[in-house]
Design an enzyme around this catalytic site. Structure first.
Site, PDB file in Angstrom:
ATOM      1  N   SER A 205      18.189  70.642   6.901  1.00 19.33           N
ATOM      2  CA  SER A 205      17.916  69.912   6.539  1.00 19.33           C
ATOM      3  C   SER A 205      19.206  70.322   5.349  1.00 19.33           C
ATOM      4  O   SER A 205      19.985  69.594   5.599  1.00 19.33           O
ATOM      5  CB  SER A 205      16.619  69.087   6.158  1.00 19.33           C
ATOM      6  N   ASP A 231      18.716  70.293  12.254  1.00 17.23           N
ATOM      7  CA  ASP A 231      17.621  69.005  12.177  1.00 17.23           C
ATOM      8  C   ASP A 231      18.691  68.475  10.650  1.00 17.23           C
ATOM      9  O   ASP A 231      17.563  67.445  10.631  1.00 17.23           O
ATOM     10  CB  ASP A 231      16.498  69.251  12.149  1.00 17.23           C
ATOM     11  N   HIS A 376      10.027  68.739  12.597  1.00 17.03           N
ATOM     12  CA  HIS A 376      11.573  68.685  11.741  1.00 17.03           C
ATOM     13  C   HIS A 376      11.617  70.585  11.382  1.00 17.03           C
ATOM     14  O   HIS A 376      13.092  70.513  11.220  1.00 17.03           O
ATOM     15  CB  HIS A 376      11.332  67.213  10.280  1.00 17.03           C
TER      16      HIS A 376
END
Length: 424
Positions: A205, A231, A376
């Site tokens: 992220s 992700d 996630h």
């Protein structure tokens, strides 16, 4: 139903296997399935999916109500970081008017083994990569892992030189990238390595934006073999469990307060915090949650004269990071494709790819791996798979394994070689 029919039915039911708990969490950590609540080869519609399977509970749901049967017997106790890393380091850093103590978890490489350097996402900590780090070293024993706590995250502390004033929050991409490079060089100095090991940068992220920026900047030079982003892409920078609620693209970051308002402000215990992350499916793997959630929360001291127990609150105030959200992800796709080194993109769903990345993938500019069964937190939900992909990714980019043809100067210096090539 007659007595004969009842007897027959009972005899048949008795032969059925016992029901397996939904969140079964084996205690044997040597068993890869201990890291995965759902079998990795489960392709049924009941499996976790990247977006629709994630549940974001409302404040009215009784997540801490004791269940019945096997579910209530799950172990939500935190596991010590020593189970996953060899040591921890506190690295001093004086920059501008700040005194920063960077905290990192480290397992040193051996021989010519690579060093995987990991950067977590916003609000998380270096323990986010704990279970994945253990699996990397299980698969590649010579490898090392350096997992950092970013500025104002985990156990990293920032203090103003003037102790009477609170340090100003600075989480711009440039600042985080600078910290990342500093930590690698300072770790080399602290551990007295003769040189920086071959590096594989891994970011989840926000961390993906940081490692991409570092790779593009080139400050670590040829030490960087490759980098992996988990992700996050520019066109849909929201986690999967937010994107379906808040929308997509950078503009949607402005509505992240909706998610934050749905998240509990505190927990009565660390175990209850771990339980919330597991049952809300924010982290879909109980073993990973037991390792990482302790890096997200800290216990507030009990108020003087109060009989109430101190609450566990978030270490990082995500709402205060709002001014930096757009800065983190703008231009990410372009930088990812242009930076030197091997490139790997791990996603929880192909719906996150933007036009630039789709074209780049068709041109073979990077390796793409999709984990439809993960949320996630790919590396926490599926640490065994993630680790194996990262190890294979390193091996494909390992320059020491390449056999290059001899240089002309080397051939000329060799009498036999010169004769062989007709140069004498």
């Amino acid at each position: 139903m007659s007595d004969l029919q009842k007897t027959f039915a009972k005899s048949r039911l008795a032969k059925l296997p016992p029901e397996v708990p939904v969140n079964y969490d084996p205690s044997d950590k040597m068993n890869p399935e201990a890291y995965n609540e759902h079998p990795e080869d489960d392709s049924s519609s009941a499996s976790s999916t990247s977006s629709t399977g994630t549940i974001v509970p409302s404040t009215s749901q009784k997540l801490f109500e004791r269940g019945s049967g096997a579910r209530s017997r799950l172990n939500f106790a935190a596991t010590p970081w020593e189970d996953y890393f060899e040591t921890e380091l506190f690295l001093e850093d004086d920059v501008d008017d700040l005194r920063i103590i960077h905290h990192v978890y480290l397992s040193s490489p051996s021989g010519s083994g690579p060093l995987f350097v990991t950067h977590h996402g916003a609000g998380s900590s270096g323990l986010s990569f704990a279970t994945c780090a253990a699996e990397i070293r299980r698969s590649l024993p010579d490898a090392g892992v350096l997992s950092i706590d970013a500025r104002d995250h985990g156990l990293t502390t920032t203090q103003n030189a003037d102790k009477t004033q609170q340090a100003k929050l600075d989480l711009t991409l440039g600042t985080l990238s600078r910290d990342f490079v500093y930590i690698i060089n300072k770790t080399k100095e602290k551990m007295k390595w003769t040189s920086v090991p071959p590096l594989v940068l891994v970011g989840h992220s926000l961390g993906g934006a940081v490692v991409t920026d570092v790779a593009k900047g080139g400050e670590l030079g040829s030490n960087v073999l490759a980098y992996a982003v988990l992700d996050v892409v520019e066109a849909n920078s929201l986690p999967s469990y937010l994107s379906k609620i808040l929308g997509s693209a950078i503009d949607a970051l402005q509505t992240m307060e909706t998610y934050l308002s749905m998240r509990p402000a505190s927990f009565p215990s660390l175990a209850s915090g771990i339980e919330w992350h597991t049952r809300s499916r924010t982290i879909r793997n109980t073993s990973s949650a037991r390792a990482s959630v302790q890096g997200l929360l800290r216990e507030e001291p009990q108020a003087e004269g109060s009989d109430t127990v101190g609450a566990w609150k978030w270490r990082t105030d995500l709402a205060s990071t709002k001014p930096f959200w757009e800065n983190w992800f703008t231009g990410l796709s372009k930088k990812f494709l242009e930076a030197r080194g091997g490139k790997l993109l791990l996603l929880a769903g192909t719906d996150r790819l933007d036009k630039e990345l789709i074209i780049g993938q068709m041109q073979g500019k990077y390796q793409l791996q999709v984990f439809p069964e993960a949320g996630h937190f790919i590396h926490e939900d599926q640490p065994v798979k993630t680790a194996q992909i990262l190890v294979d990714f390193y091996k494909r980019n390992d320059r020491s394994a390449l056999i290059l043809p001899p240089k002309v100067s080397e051939m000329l210096a060799s009498k036999n070689g010169a004769q062989k090539w007709g140069l004498k």
